[in-house]
Design an enzyme around this catalytic site. Structure first.
Site, PDB file in Angstrom:
ATOM      1  N   ASP A   1      11.652  40.363 -33.867  1.00 31.57           N
ATOM      2  CA  ASP A   1      10.498  39.746 -34.518  1.00 31.57           C
ATOM      3  C   ASP A   1      10.564  38.235 -34.332  1.00 31.57           C
ATOM      4  O   ASP A   1      11.640  37.630 -34.433  1.00 31.57           O
ATOM      5  CB  ASP A   1      10.525  40.091 -36.018  1.00 31.57           C
ATOM      6  CG  ASP A   1       9.162  39.915 -36.630  1.00 31.57           C
ATOM      7  OD1 ASP A   1       8.508  40.938 -36.877  1.00 31.57           O
ATOM      8  OD2 ASP A   1       8.752  38.751 -36.840  1.00 31.57           O
TER       9      ASP A   1
ATOM     10  N   ALA B   1       2.292  38.076 -28.940  1.00 35.89           N
ATOM     11  CA  ALA B   1       2.599  38.678 -30.246  1.00 35.89           C
ATOM     12  C   ALA B   1       1.844  37.957 -31.357  1.00 35.89           C
ATOM     13  O   ALA B   1       2.048  36.759 -31.563  1.00 35.89           O
ATOM     14  CB  ALA B   1       4.103  38.597 -30.501  1.00 35.89           C
ATOM     15  N   ALA B   2       0.972  38.668 -32.041  1.00 40.40           N
ATOM     16  CA  ALA B   2       0.170  38.049 -33.103  1.00 40.40           C
ATOM     17  C   ALA B   2      -0.578  39.119 -33.872  1.00 40.40           C
ATOM     18  O   ALA B   2      -0.782  40.231 -33.377  1.00 40.40           O
ATOM     19  CB  ALA B   2      -0.849  37.076 -32.506  1.00 40.40           C
TER      20      ALA B   2
ATOM     21  N   TYR C   1      -7.959  33.815 -38.797  1.00 43.21           N
ATOM     22  CA  TYR C   1      -7.414  34.231 -37.496  1.00 43.21           C
ATOM     23  C   TYR C   1      -7.720  33.179 -36.424  1.00 43.21           C
ATOM     24  O   TYR C   1      -6.830  32.710 -35.719  1.00 43.21           O
ATOM     25  CB  TYR C   1      -7.998  35.593 -37.112  1.00 43.21           C
ATOM     26  CG  TYR C   1      -7.754  35.949 -35.668  1.00 43.21           C
ATOM     27  CD1 TYR C   1      -6.465  36.136 -35.198  1.00 43.21           C
ATOM     28  CD2 TYR C   1      -8.811  36.080 -34.767  1.00 43.21           C
ATOM     29  CE1 TYR C   1      -6.234  36.435 -33.866  1.00 43.21           C
ATOM     30  CE2 TYR C   1      -8.598  36.384 -33.451  1.00 43.21           C
ATOM     31  CZ  TYR C   1      -7.305  36.560 -33.002  1.00 43.21           C
ATOM     32  OH  TYR C   1      -7.078  36.854 -31.686  1.00 43.21           O
TER      33      TYR C   1
ATOM     34  N   LYS D   1      -5.001  30.494 -34.423  1.00 46.02           N
ATOM     35  CA  LYS D   1      -4.850  30.343 -32.974  1.00 46.02           C
ATOM     36  C   LYS D   1      -5.100  28.892 -32.560  1.00 46.02           C
ATOM     37  O   LYS D   1      -4.440  28.363 -31.667  1.00 46.02           O
ATOM     38  CB  LYS D   1      -5.816  31.285 -32.250  1.00 46.02           C
ATOM     39  CG  LYS D   1      -5.467  32.764 -32.417  1.00 46.02           C
ATOM     40  CD  LYS D   1      -4.388  33.162 -31.448  1.00 46.02           C
ATOM     41  CE  LYS D   1      -4.024  34.631 -31.541  1.00 46.02           C
ATOM     42  NZ  LYS D   1      -3.183  35.095 -30.439  1.00 46.02           N
TER      43      LYS D   1
ATOM     44  N   HIS E   1     -11.611  48.597 -33.043  1.00 49.28           N
ATOM     45  CA  HIS E   1     -12.479  48.011 -32.022  1.00 49.28           C
ATOM     46  C   HIS E   1     -13.622  48.954 -31.637  1.00 49.28           C
ATOM     47  O   HIS E   1     -13.468  50.177 -31.614  1.00 49.28           O
ATOM     48  CB  HIS E   1     -11.657  47.605 -30.793  1.00 49.28           C
ATOM     49  CG  HIS E   1     -10.716  46.484 -31.100  1.00 49.28           C
ATOM     50  ND1 HIS E   1      -9.402  46.696 -31.445  1.00 49.28           N
ATOM     51  CD2 HIS E   1     -10.908  45.154 -31.160  1.00 49.28           C
ATOM     52  CE1 HIS E   1      -8.830  45.533 -31.696  1.00 49.28           C
ATOM     53  NE2 HIS E   1      -9.727  44.571 -31.530  1.00 49.28           N
TER      54      HIS E   1
ATOM     55  N   ILE F   1     -22.025  50.889 -37.670  1.00 46.85           N
ATOM     56  CA  ILE F   1     -22.348  49.634 -36.988  1.00 46.85           C
ATOM     57  C   ILE F   1     -22.504  48.572 -38.067  1.00 46.85           C
ATOM     58  O   ILE F   1     -23.392  48.671 -38.932  1.00 46.85           O
ATOM     59  CB  ILE F   1     -23.635  49.770 -36.149  1.00 46.85           C
ATOM     60  CG1 ILE F   1     -23.408  50.775 -35.015  1.00 46.85           C
ATOM     61  CG2 ILE F   1     -24.081  48.426 -35.592  1.00 46.85           C
ATOM     62  CD1 ILE F   1     -22.386  50.341 -33.968  1.00 46.85           C
ATOM     63  N   PHE F   2     -21.625  47.565 -37.983  1.00 45.40           N
ATOM     64  CA  PHE F   2     -21.557  46.577 -39.063  1.00 45.40           C
ATOM     65  C   PHE F   2     -22.613  45.492 -38.895  1.00 45.40           C
ATOM     66  O   PHE F   2     -22.474  44.611 -38.057  1.00 45.40           O
ATOM     67  CB  PHE F   2     -20.161  45.948 -39.102  1.00 45.40           C
ATOM     68  CG  PHE F   2     -19.054  46.948 -39.313  1.00 45.40           C
ATOM     69  CD1 PHE F   2     -19.149  47.918 -40.302  1.00 45.40           C
ATOM     70  CD2 PHE F   2     -17.899  46.916 -38.520  1.00 45.40           C
ATOM     71  CE1 PHE F   2     -18.117  48.843 -40.501  1.00 45.40           C
ATOM     72  CE2 PHE F   2     -16.878  47.824 -38.716  1.00 45.40           C
ATOM     73  CZ  PHE F   2     -16.985  48.795 -39.706  1.00 45.40           C
TER      74      PHE F   2
ATOM     75  N   ARG G   1     -21.393  40.652 -28.082  1.00 41.82           N
ATOM     76  CA  ARG G   1     -20.064  40.269 -27.615  1.00 41.82           C
ATOM     77  C   ARG G   1     -20.010  40.309 -26.092  1.00 41.82           C
ATOM     78  O   ARG G   1     -20.766  41.044 -25.440  1.00 41.82           O
ATOM     79  CB  ARG G   1     -18.992  41.227 -28.167  1.00 41.82           C
ATOM     80  CG  ARG G   1     -18.798  41.166 -29.663  1.00 41.82           C
ATOM     81  CD  ARG G   1     -18.109  39.867 -30.071  1.00 41.82           C
ATOM     82  NE  ARG G   1     -17.875  39.799 -31.503  1.00 41.82           N
ATOM     83  CZ  ARG G   1     -18.756  39.306 -32.384  1.00 41.82           C
ATOM     84  NH1 ARG G   1     -19.935  38.864 -31.983  1.00 41.82           N
ATOM     85  NH2 ARG G   1     -18.451  39.252 -33.659  1.00 41.82           N
TER      86      ARG G   1
HETATM   87  N1  UFG Z   1     -18.021  46.944 -34.841  1.00 42.40           N
HETATM   88  C1  UFG Z   1     -18.833  47.860 -35.467  1.00 42.40           C
HETATM   89  N2  UFG Z   1     -18.262  49.020 -35.894  1.00 42.40           N
HETATM   90  C2  UFG Z   1     -16.942  49.290 -35.747  1.00 42.40           C
HETATM   91  C3  UFG Z   1     -16.132  48.346 -35.099  1.00 42.40           C
HETATM   92  C4  UFG Z   1     -16.706  47.172 -34.660  1.00 42.40           C
HETATM   93  O1  UFG Z   1     -20.019  47.643 -35.650  1.00 42.40           O
HETATM   94  O2  UFG Z   1     -16.495  50.356 -36.192  1.00 42.40           O
HETATM   95  C5  UFG Z   1     -18.634  45.698 -34.381  1.00 42.40           C
HETATM   96  C6  UFG Z   1     -18.036  44.454 -35.026  1.00 42.40           C
HETATM   97  O3  UFG Z   1     -18.592  44.226 -36.286  1.00 42.40           O
HETATM   98  C7  UFG Z   1     -18.400  43.405 -33.976  1.00 42.40           C
HETATM   99  C8  UFG Z   1     -18.313  44.178 -32.647  1.00 42.40           C
HETATM  100  O4  UFG Z   1     -18.404  45.554 -32.999  1.00 42.40           O
HETATM  101  O5  UFG Z   1     -19.704  42.989 -34.184  1.00 42.40           O
HETATM  102  C9  UFG Z   1     -17.014  43.966 -31.916  1.00 42.40           C
HETATM  103  O6  UFG Z   1     -15.957  44.216 -32.825  1.00 42.40           O
HETATM  104  P1  UFG Z   1     -14.461  44.473 -32.351  1.00 42.40           P
HETATM  105  O7  UFG Z   1     -13.683  44.824 -33.572  1.00 42.40           O
HETATM  106  O8  UFG Z   1     -14.444  45.434 -31.217  1.00 42.40           O
HETATM  107  O9  UFG Z   1     -14.016  43.052 -31.775  1.00 42.40           O
HETATM  108  P2  UFG Z   1     -14.160  41.591 -32.425  1.00 42.40           P
HETATM  109  O10 UFG Z   1     -15.343  40.919 -31.774  1.00 42.40           O
HETATM  110  O11 UFG Z   1     -14.160  41.647 -33.909  1.00 42.40           O
HETATM  111  O12 UFG Z   1     -12.810  40.885 -32.048  1.00 42.40           O
HETATM  112  C10 UFG Z   1     -12.203  40.951 -30.761  1.00 42.40           C
HETATM  113  C11 UFG Z   1     -10.705  40.788 -30.991  1.00 42.40           C
HETATM  114  C12 UFG Z   1     -10.413  39.430 -31.612  1.00 42.40           C
HETATM  115  C13 UFG Z   1     -11.029  38.345 -30.760  1.00 42.40           C
HETATM  116  C14 UFG Z   1     -12.503  38.593 -30.516  1.00 42.40           C
HETATM  117  C15 UFG Z   1     -13.035  37.570 -29.528  1.00 42.40           C
HETATM  118  O13 UFG Z   1     -10.234  41.828 -31.868  1.00 42.40           O
HETATM  119  O14 UFG Z   1      -9.012  39.264 -31.705  1.00 42.40           O
HETATM  120  O15 UFG Z   1     -12.691  39.899 -29.957  1.00 42.40           O
HETATM  121  O16 UFG Z   1     -14.385  37.743 -29.282  1.00 42.40           O
HETATM  122  F1  UFG Z   1     -10.915  37.163 -31.401  1.00 42.40           F
END
Ligand code: UFG
Length: 359
Positions: free
Chosen positions: A51, A74-75, A141, A145, A189, A207-208, A221
């Site tokens: 670690d 690692a993070a 987060y 970084k 994800h 879908i959030f 994204r």
């Molecule tokens: N989402 C949903 N439903 C889910 C999961 C995700 O709607 O069940 C949405 C999230 O709200 C977001 C999009 O899908 O709008 C992408 O979400 P992810 O969790 O796949 O990825 P994030 O964009 O949150 O984050 C990822 C990495 C981070 C990084 C970021 C950079 O996990 O570490 O991309 O863009 F910082």
């Protein structure tokens, strides 16, 4: 070259390990296996289970081996988790990385590649986001970084440690030849969750958020194939012999969450049952990469740029590995990172400063 890869058993780290080895380099992986998997690594890659909060152990590793560079993955990496547990994220990501950078200086390691994030931009007005866009993290987060990027800035100025900060957009897909894939536990994800829903392994996808200022109201994204992301690390390593660089790594194209759902439906040939849910804390509306600097300075371009092709590699890996990597070994049951992080329970400052008057 001989490289130390922290977090090399994780999703991005393991793909970078493959790319380094394909290019003829040797690697040692340092990973606490909290979210990574031994099975994500080729059997002959040395893995030190340790670690980063234990600098003495890392110091011993660096005394024993002479590394030409360190690649640091690692993070903790979940935006929403960091909104619940800010100090856990800041402590874990920032302090552990600080130890690591200090040890690199102590052991005269001259090059450092850092897995940074688009999350440090917050919600910028301008899309795509260029490398010189204002940094304004929207989550602990992203902040953690950015703090490490500042540590690296001073490590170069004062100690000559050259670094590459790679600000990842959304890493997705899997090794096209099937050697590694994405296996987070729990999975959070969008693409792997959508695939599992299509395969009937999850009843429904949430879908959030549906009221973001985007064409269909869902977040947008920029999905970058994990193998292209891995190649960017090799390209960056070549740039940092005498200077430091900061690159955005993305495809320069944004897809809404609903477009991702439709892509997964096309690739799998199955309907996805999804429903709308509340916004997830910390999610920026749009993150699209401007990666011109990386392209111009290194000649890097993505090889798997189309969303359906990215999804296709992720789908193939999931079909071949329905349960991901091998079952977690016993020691991983004790992992910290993958458990839900408890909410910070001290009352907000305003409340704490005005306790109720004694009756
Ligand atoms: N989402 C949903 N439903 C889910 C999961 C995700 O709607 O069940 C949405 C999230 O709200 C977001 C999009 O899908 O709008 C992408 O979400 P992810 O969790 O796949 O990825 P994030 O964009 O949150 O984050 C990822 C990495 C981070 C990084 C970021 C950079 O996990 O570490 O991309 O863009 F910082």
């Amino acid at each position: 070259m001989h490289y130390l890869v922290t977090g090399g058993a994780g999703f991005v780290g393991s793909h970078v390990v493959l790319a380094l080895r394909d290019a003829g380099h040797s690697v040692v992986v340092f990973d606490n296996l909290s979210t990574g998997h031994r099975a994500a690594l080729p059997p002959d890659v040395p893995l030190i289970v340790g670690d980063l909060s234990d600098p003495a152990r890392l110091n011993t590793v660096m005394e024993y081996e002479r590394f030409d560079a360190v690649l640091h993955f690692a993070a903790l990496s979940l935006v929403a988790d960091s909104m619940r547990a800010p100090f856990t994220y800041l402590r874990h990501n920032y302090l552990n990385s600080l130890h690591l950078v200090e040890l690199c200086v102590r052991h005269s390691i001259r090059r450092f590649v850092f897995s940074s994030t688009a999350a440090l931009f917050g919600t910028p007005e301008q899309q795509p986001i260029m490398e010189d866009a204002t940094v304004n993290p929207g989550s602990p987060y992203g902040e953690s970084k950015f703090l490490i990027e500042r540590v690296l800035h001073w490590a170069e100025k004062i100690h000559g440690l050259h670094s590459a900060c790679l600000r990842y957009f959304n890493a997705a897909g899997s090794d096209p030849s099937g050697r590694a894939g994405e296996d987070h536990r729990p999975e959070t994800h969008l693409i792997p969750l959508a695939i599992d829903t299509a395969l009937g392994r999850r009843p429904r996808l949430s879908i959030f958020g549906s009221d973001y200022p985007t064409p269909d109201g869902t977040c947008v994204r920029d999905y970058i194939h994990v193998t292209d992301l891995a190649r960017a690390h090799l390209a960056a390593l070549e740039q940092i012999g005498t200077r430091s660089v900061t690159y955005n790594v993305g495809n320069t194209t944004g897809f809404s969450n609903l477009e991702v759902v439709r892509s997964v439906e096309r690739v799998t040939g199955r309907r996805i049952d999804w429903c709308g849910a509340d916004r997830r804390p910390g999610d920026p509306a749009i993150l699209i990469a401007g990666s011109e600097r990386l392209r111009r300075e290194t000649g890097w371009t993505p090889h798997i740029a189309a969303l359906d092709d990215i999804v296709e590699t992720a789908y193939r890996w999931r079909l071949a590995h329905p349960d991901g990597y091998a079952p977690l070994p016993a020691m991983q049951d004790a992992r910290v990172e993958s458990r839900p992080v408890p909410a910070f329970s001290v009352p907000p400052v305003a409340t704490a400063m005005h306790p109720p008057a004694p009756s």
